[in-house]
Design an enzyme around this catalytic site. Structure first.
Site, PDB file in Angstrom:
ATOM      1  N   CYS A 161       0.780  -1.274   0.025  1.00 29.30           N
ATOM      2  CA  CYS A 161       0.056   0.044  -0.056  1.00 29.30           C
ATOM      3  C   CYS A 161       0.973   1.210   0.111  1.00 29.30           C
ATOM      4  O   CYS A 161       0.418   2.283  -0.255  1.00 29.30           O
ATOM      5  CB  CYS A 161      -1.250  -0.115   1.089  1.00 29.30           C
ATOM      6  SG  CYS A 161      -2.104  -1.510   1.035  1.00 29.30           S
ATOM      7  N   HIS A 197      -3.167   7.482   1.583  1.00 29.56           N
ATOM      8  CA  HIS A 197      -3.735   6.122   1.415  1.00 29.56           C
ATOM      9  C   HIS A 197      -4.942   5.902   1.749  1.00 29.56           C
ATOM     10  O   HIS A 197      -5.277   6.163   3.070  1.00 29.56           O
ATOM     11  CB  HIS A 197      -2.678   5.170   1.700  1.00 29.56           C
ATOM     12  CG  HIS A 197      -2.947   3.656   1.579  1.00 29.56           C
ATOM     13  ND1 HIS A 197      -3.514   3.150   0.375  1.00 29.56           N
ATOM     14  CD2 HIS A 197      -3.081   2.720   2.598  1.00 29.56           C
ATOM     15  CE1 HIS A 197      -4.089   1.909   0.694  1.00 29.56           C
ATOM     16  NE2 HIS A 197      -3.630   1.677   1.988  1.00 29.56           N
ATOM     17  N   ASN A 220     -10.015   0.018  -0.395  1.00 28.54           N
ATOM     18  CA  ASN A 220      -8.473   0.281  -0.171  1.00 28.54           C
ATOM     19  C   ASN A 220      -7.861  -0.564  -1.499  1.00 28.54           C
ATOM     20  O   ASN A 220      -8.291  -1.771  -1.686  1.00 28.54           O
ATOM     21  CB  ASN A 220      -8.088  -0.692   0.988  1.00 28.54           C
ATOM     22  CG  ASN A 220      -6.481  -0.583   1.116  1.00 28.54           C
ATOM     23  OD1 ASN A 220      -5.815  -0.088   0.331  1.00 28.54           O
ATOM     24  ND2 ASN A 220      -6.116  -0.974   2.103  1.00 28.54           N
TER      25      ASN A 220
HETATM   26  O1  UT7 Z   1      -3.707  -0.498   3.657  1.00 33.93           O
HETATM   27  C1  UT7 Z   1      -3.025  -1.090   4.865  1.00 33.93           C
HETATM   28  C2  UT7 Z   1      -3.645  -2.325   5.384  1.00 33.93           C
HETATM   29  N1  UT7 Z   1      -4.894  -2.286   6.022  1.00 33.93           N
HETATM   30  C3  UT7 Z   1      -5.371  -1.415   6.965  1.00 33.93           C
HETATM   31  O2  UT7 Z   1      -4.943  -0.515   7.171  1.00 33.93           O
HETATM   32  C4  UT7 Z   1      -6.426  -1.985   7.741  1.00 33.93           C
HETATM   33  C5  UT7 Z   1      -6.540  -1.686   9.411  1.00 33.93           C
HETATM   34  N2  UT7 Z   1      -7.358  -2.095  10.092  1.00 33.93           N
HETATM   35  C6  UT7 Z   1      -8.706  -1.801  10.084  1.00 33.93           C
HETATM   36  O3  UT7 Z   1      -9.071  -0.996   9.330  1.00 33.93           O
HETATM   37  C7  UT7 Z   1      -9.665  -2.299  11.239  1.00 33.93           C
HETATM   38  O4  UT7 Z   1      -8.917  -3.053  12.040  1.00 33.93           O
HETATM   39  C8  UT7 Z   1     -10.673  -3.511  10.527  1.00 33.93           C
HETATM   40  C9  UT7 Z   1     -11.728  -2.398   9.727  1.00 33.93           C
HETATM   41  C10 UT7 Z   1     -10.091  -4.260   9.700  1.00 33.93           C
HETATM   42  C11 UT7 Z   1     -11.390  -4.083  11.558  1.00 33.93           C
HETATM   43  O5  UT7 Z   1     -12.163  -3.015  12.583  1.00 33.93           O
HETATM   44  P1  UT7 Z   1     -12.000  -3.091  14.142  1.00 33.93           P
HETATM   45  O6  UT7 Z   1     -12.606  -2.002  14.672  1.00 33.93           O
HETATM   46  O7  UT7 Z   1     -10.321  -3.238  14.394  1.00 33.93           O
HETATM   47  O8  UT7 Z   1     -12.633  -4.370  14.366  1.00 33.93           O
HETATM   48  P2  UT7 Z   1     -11.984  -5.921  15.061  1.00 33.93           P
HETATM   49  O9  UT7 Z   1     -11.078  -6.542  14.281  1.00 33.93           O
HETATM   50  O10 UT7 Z   1     -11.569  -5.660  16.456  1.00 33.93           O
HETATM   51  O11 UT7 Z   1     -13.180  -6.630  15.308  1.00 33.93           O
HETATM   52  C12 UT7 Z   1     -14.439  -6.337  16.151  1.00 33.93           C
HETATM   53  C13 UT7 Z   1     -15.446  -7.309  16.015  1.00 33.93           C
HETATM   54  C14 UT7 Z   1     -14.798  -8.588  16.164  1.00 33.93           C
HETATM   55  O12 UT7 Z   1     -15.920  -9.473  16.998  1.00 33.93           O
HETATM   56  P3  UT7 Z   1     -15.890  -9.997  18.342  1.00 33.93           P
HETATM   57  O13 UT7 Z   1     -14.779 -10.629  18.488  1.00 33.93           O
HETATM   58  O14 UT7 Z   1     -15.961  -8.375  19.125  1.00 33.93           O
HETATM   59  O15 UT7 Z   1     -17.112 -10.434  18.712  1.00 33.93           O
HETATM   60  C15 UT7 Z   1     -14.880  -9.290  14.635  1.00 33.93           C
HETATM   61  O16 UT7 Z   1     -15.181 -10.587  14.763  1.00 33.93           O
HETATM   62  O17 UT7 Z   1     -16.030  -7.317  14.784  1.00 33.93           O
HETATM   63  C16 UT7 Z   1     -16.050  -8.500  14.162  1.00 33.93           C
HETATM   64  N3  UT7 Z   1     -16.104  -8.374  12.705  1.00 33.93           N
HETATM   65  C17 UT7 Z   1     -17.001  -8.038  11.949  1.00 33.93           C
HETATM   66  N4  UT7 Z   1     -18.422  -7.862  12.186  1.00 33.93           N
HETATM   67  C18 UT7 Z   1     -19.217  -7.706  10.927  1.00 33.93           C
HETATM   68  C19 UT7 Z   1     -14.908  -8.426  11.995  1.00 33.93           C
HETATM   69  N5  UT7 Z   1     -15.119  -8.133  10.417  1.00 33.93           N
HETATM   70  C20 UT7 Z   1     -16.418  -7.915  10.596  1.00 33.93           C
HETATM   71  C21 UT7 Z   1     -17.243  -7.810   9.436  1.00 33.93           C
HETATM   72  N6  UT7 Z   1     -18.649  -7.534   9.942  1.00 33.93           N
HETATM   73  N7  UT7 Z   1     -16.874  -7.397   8.186  1.00 33.93           N
END
Ligand code: UT7
Length: 314
Positions: free
Chosen positions: A112, A241, A271
């Site tokens: 990225c 980005h 992204n």
């Molecule tokens: O280009 C550079 C590369 N990538 C990035 O910059 C991405 C950086 N990270 C992010 O953007 C965020 O971490 C995400 C959008 C990927 C995830 O958001 P988050 O607020 O960090 O969520 P999380 O991973 O802490 O997950 C929270 C909850 C979990 O459930 P529990 O364990 O709290 O019950 C996940 O299982 O949300 C759940 N979850 C979802 N729920 C509905 C994870 N993905 C999804 C989904 N839909 N798509």
């Protein structure tokens, strides 16, 4: 030798197929509400049978047209991509032939941060006099390396391409750039296949990547302004980005830049890795938001991690 490398043309291309959050919620356990709140993304584009080179070709031709130069005048092509069409040859060489250029062409892989790394490399060629006209492209077909059953990654990524033409200039252009890499974080964000007989998908520790992205990009933005003896008031636009709206807002807040000075395209594109900055740049140039003479800050982070910034007088 030229004093500056100046952007004289921008171009971009998105494949026509739109995948909305509601489309994704039909096949994986997610919702428009969750995706919008956590990321800011509403929809993304996906290729059907187009290649990374196909997307790059259209973006490159648009940038050449705006620059008012023919592909035969190019001295160098750098294509930043995480999704090359083949292990070899470089997709950049296919692009060279597709647009009718005859200069050296190579791919650059910095995920990225690829566009930032490619722009900085092109600037060095121009400032040393090794090249005068350089095409820099970011093009991605990430949908080919996304596991569409993995809700933690399938919602994030999209396909597309963006391009700029750089020219040597005595007046103005790239004012500053800074690159960083730290390979300790391999397992946080990678495609772990070994290229031999496995098809790999993006694997990401989202939460960890999120925190590191906010941290590194905020420090880098502050450092960039400090090294340029600038305050954030002097910035006309941040063109970051496009990974997550929460990352973008946190960085903007840290350098006291209001969101109306930030170009955001991720709601419609997701992204697109190396393509996201030139896609956002081209949109804001073509709709008249970005004007000649304005000061722009590009910044991004990707797998590795690798991250960097470029400050440009457009
Ligand atoms: O280009 C550079 C590369 N990538 C990035 O910059 C991405 C950086 N990270 C992010 O953007 C965020 O971490 C995400 C959008 C990927 C995830 O958001 P988050 O607020 O960090 O969520 P999380 O991973 O802490 O997950 C929270 C909850 C979990 O459930 P529990 O364990 O709290 O019950 C996940 O299982 O949300 C759940 N979850 C979802 N729920 C509905 C994870 N993905 C999804 C989904 N839909 N798509």
């Amino acid at each position: 030798m030229s004093k500056f490398a100046r952007i004289i043309g921008t171009g971009s291309y998105l494949p026509p197929t739109v995948v909305t959050n509601d489309d994704l919620s039909k096949t994986i356990d997610t919702s428009d509400e969750w995706i919008t709140t956590r990321t800011g993304i509403k929809e993304r584009r996906r290729v059907t049978d187009e290649s990374t080179c196909d997307l790059a070709e259209i973006a490159a031709n648009n940038a050449l047209e705006m620059a008012g130069i023919d592909a035969s005048e190019l001295d160098l092509i750098i294509l930043a991509t995480t999704t090359p069409d083949k292990i070899f040859p470089a997709t950049a060489t296919m692009l060279q032939t597709a647009i009718g250029a005859s200069c050296p062409a190579f791919d650059l892989q910095s995920v990225c941060a690829g566009f930032i790394f490619a722009l900085t490399t092109a600037e060095q060629y121009i400032k040393t006099g090794a090249a005068n006209k350089v095409l820099v492209v970011g093009s991605e077909t990430l949908s080919r390396i996304v596991d569409w059953n993995d809700r933690s990654t399938a919602i994030l990524f999209g396909d597309g391409a963006g391009a700029v033409v750089l020219s040597g200039s005595e007046e103005t252009g790239i004012l500053h750039s800074k690159l960083y890499s730290d390979g300790k974080y391999l397992s946080s964000l990678q495609v772990s296949n070994n290229y031999i007989n496995e098809t790999g998908f993006i694997e990401m520790a989202g939460n960890e990547v999120f925190k590191i992205a906010v941290n590194r990009l905020s420090s880098l933005a502050e450092e960039t302004l400090k090294e340029c003896n600038m305050s954030s008031d002097e910035l006309d636009w941040m063109v970051p980005h496009q990974a997550n709206l929460r990352i973008i807002s946190a960085v903007a807040k840290r350098i006291k830049t209001p969101m109306d000075k930030v170009v955001v395209t991720l709601d419609k594109q997701g992204n697109t890795s190396a393509a996201s900055i030139p896609l956002a740049l081209d949109e804001a140039v073509r709709d008249g938001r970005i004007q000649k003479g304005q000061t722009l800050l590009f910044e991004g982070i990707g797998g590795g991690f690798s991250w960097g910034s470029v400050l440009v007088k457009f």
